[in-house]
Design a protein around this motif. Structure first.
Motif, mmCIF file in Angstrom:
data_model
loop_
_atom_site.group_PDB
_atom_site.id
_atom_site.type_symbol
_atom_site.label_atom_id
_atom_site.label_comp_id
_atom_site.label_asym_id
_atom_site.label_seq_id
_atom_site.Cartn_x
_atom_site.Cartn_y
_atom_site.Cartn_z
ATOM 1 N N UNK A 194 1.150 -31.551 -31.591
ATOM 2 C CA UNK A 194 0.709 -30.722 -30.467
ATOM 3 C C UNK A 194 -0.755 -31.016 -30.193
ATOM 4 N N UNK A 195 -1.117 -31.111 -28.941
ATOM 5 C CA UNK A 195 -2.537 -31.245 -28.644
ATOM 6 C C UNK A 195 -2.931 -30.141 -27.677
ATOM 7 N N UNK A 196 -4.165 -29.706 -27.824
ATOM 8 C CA UNK A 196 -4.648 -28.641 -26.950
ATOM 9 C C UNK A 196 -5.208 -29.293 -25.698
ATOM 10 N N UNK A 197 -4.733 -28.880 -24.552
ATOM 11 C CA UNK A 197 -5.203 -29.510 -23.329
ATOM 12 C C UNK A 197 -6.699 -29.242 -23.180
ATOM 13 N N UNK A 198 -7.429 -30.279 -22.838
ATOM 14 C CA UNK A 198 -8.867 -30.129 -22.664
ATOM 15 C C UNK A 198 -9.665 -30.298 -23.944
ATOM 16 N N UNK A 199 -9.007 -30.453 -25.086
ATOM 17 C CA UNK A 199 -9.737 -30.624 -26.352
ATOM 18 C C UNK A 199 -10.230 -32.067 -26.444
ATOM 19 N N UNK A 200 -11.549 -32.244 -26.519
ATOM 20 C CA UNK A 200 -12.080 -33.620 -26.492
ATOM 21 C C UNK A 200 -11.675 -34.392 -27.736
ATOM 22 N N UNK A 201 -11.540 -33.728 -28.873
ATOM 23 C CA UNK A 201 -11.163 -34.469 -30.080
ATOM 24 C C UNK A 201 -9.683 -34.851 -30.046
ATOM 25 N N UNK A 202 -8.841 -34.032 -29.426
ATOM 26 C CA UNK A 202 -7.449 -34.462 -29.194
ATOM 27 C C UNK A 202 -7.436 -35.680 -28.280
ATOM 28 N N UNK A 203 -8.280 -35.678 -27.275
ATOM 29 C CA UNK A 203 -8.324 -36.826 -26.342
ATOM 30 C C UNK A 203 -8.773 -38.088 -27.064
ATOM 31 N N UNK A 204 -9.738 -37.984 -27.969
ATOM 32 C CA UNK A 204 -10.157 -39.151 -28.764
ATOM 33 C C UNK A 204 -9.001 -39.605 -29.655
ATOM 34 N N UNK A 205 -8.345 -38.664 -30.324
ATOM 35 C CA UNK A 205 -7.240 -39.027 -31.232
ATOM 36 C C UNK A 205 -6.102 -39.694 -30.470
ATOM 37 N N UNK A 206 -5.909 -39.270 -29.235
ATOM 38 C CA UNK A 206 -4.827 -39.825 -28.407
ATOM 39 C C UNK A 206 -5.253 -41.063 -27.618
ATOM 40 N N UNK A 207 -6.496 -41.513 -27.848
ATOM 41 C CA UNK A 207 -7.046 -42.706 -27.167
ATOM 42 C C UNK A 207 -7.153 -42.504 -25.654
ATOM 43 N N UNK A 208 -7.332 -41.262 -25.258
ATOM 44 C CA UNK A 208 -7.566 -40.962 -23.845
ATOM 45 C C UNK A 208 -9.062 -40.930 -23.534
ATOM 46 N N UNK A 209 -9.863 -40.946 -24.598
ATOM 47 C CA UNK A 209 -11.321 -40.939 -24.451
ATOM 48 C C UNK A 209 -11.887 -41.926 -25.468
ATOM 49 N N UNK A 210 -12.877 -42.719 -25.045
ATOM 50 C CA UNK A 210 -13.456 -43.720 -25.944
ATOM 51 C C UNK A 210 -14.237 -43.066 -27.078
ATOM 52 N N UNK A 211 -14.172 -43.705 -28.224
ATOM 53 C CA UNK A 211 -15.006 -43.317 -29.365
ATOM 54 C C UNK A 211 -15.108 -44.529 -30.267
ATOM 55 N N UNK A 212 -16.130 -44.542 -31.105
ATOM 56 C CA UNK A 212 -16.328 -45.637 -32.059
ATOM 57 C C UNK A 212 -15.527 -45.286 -33.320
ATOM 58 N N UNK A 213 -14.252 -45.626 -33.274
ATOM 59 C CA UNK A 213 -13.337 -45.256 -34.364
ATOM 60 C C UNK A 213 -13.555 -46.195 -35.554
ATOM 61 N N UNK A 214 -13.750 -45.610 -36.724
ATOM 62 C CA UNK A 214 -14.002 -46.413 -37.929
ATOM 63 C C UNK A 214 -12.819 -46.383 -38.892
ATOM 64 N N UNK A 215 -11.904 -45.463 -38.689
ATOM 65 C CA UNK A 215 -10.728 -45.364 -39.576
ATOM 66 C C UNK A 215 -9.673 -44.547 -38.849
ATOM 67 N N UNK A 216 -8.410 -44.918 -39.042
ATOM 68 C CA UNK A 216 -7.326 -44.060 -38.567
ATOM 69 C C UNK A 216 -6.071 -44.341 -39.370
ATOM 70 N N UNK A 217 -5.280 -43.317 -39.527
ATOM 71 C CA UNK A 217 -3.954 -43.453 -40.118
ATOM 72 C C UNK A 217 -3.038 -42.441 -39.432
ATOM 73 N N UNK A 218 -1.891 -42.187 -40.006
ATOM 74 C CA UNK A 218 -0.925 -41.307 -39.324
ATOM 75 C C UNK A 218 -1.433 -39.881 -39.177
ATOM 76 N N UNK A 219 -2.293 -39.466 -40.094
ATOM 77 C CA UNK A 219 -2.706 -38.064 -40.134
ATOM 78 C C UNK A 219 -4.076 -37.786 -39.532
#
Ligand code: AMP
Length: 116
Positions: free
Chosen positions: A1-26
């Motif tokens: 579930x993602x909260x609409x308008x949540x900037x960190x959800x948008x980063x996690x969903x790749x809808x907003x750019x960020x300098x990602x240094x690590x990611x996994x399923x969780x």
């Protein structure tokens, strides 16, 4: 579930750019846009939840995983021996500004105590 308008959800969903240094399923980890130290990385769960105040027993595993990823980021940035700080701000007086759980990893300079 993602909260609409949540900037960190948008980063996690790749809808907003960020300098990602690590990611996994969780979790996803990315460099803070306004760094307070040479290393300033935020570790977030992919799934939205509204900060540590909203955490329940079922969230224990992902919260523990956030801490282990925070530790790994500190190792990767060469901070294991120098030292670093892991922070979760909760609520207005602590300066929490984004209502999606995030763990700060800070290091690369001397960090004073108590914090301001
Ligand atoms: P807090 O004050 O504990 O809620 O931390 C929120 C952090 O998110 C702050 O350090 C901000 O600089 C950081 N931040 C806000 N927006 C972004 C973004 N788009 N990308 C990276 N970091 C961000």
């Amino acid at each position: 579930m993602s909260a609409s308008g949540c900037i960190f959800c948008r980063i996690a969903n790749k809808e907003m750019d960020a300098d990602i240094v690590y990611e996994d399923e969780e979790v996803v980890a990315f460099r803070d846009i306004n760094p307070q130290a040479p290393t300033h990385v935020l570790v977030i769960p992919r799934k939205h939840f509204a900060g540590i105040k909203a955490a329940e027993a079922k969230d224990e595993a992902v919260m523990g995983h956030c801490l282990m990823v925070a530790r790994e980021i500190a190792v990767r940035d060469g901070l294991a021996e120098r030292g670093y700080r892991i922070v979760i701000n909760s609520g207005a007086e602590a300066g929490e500004s984004v209502p999606h759980l995030h763990v700060h990893v800070l290091g690369g300079r001397p960090l004073s105590w108590p914090p301001g």
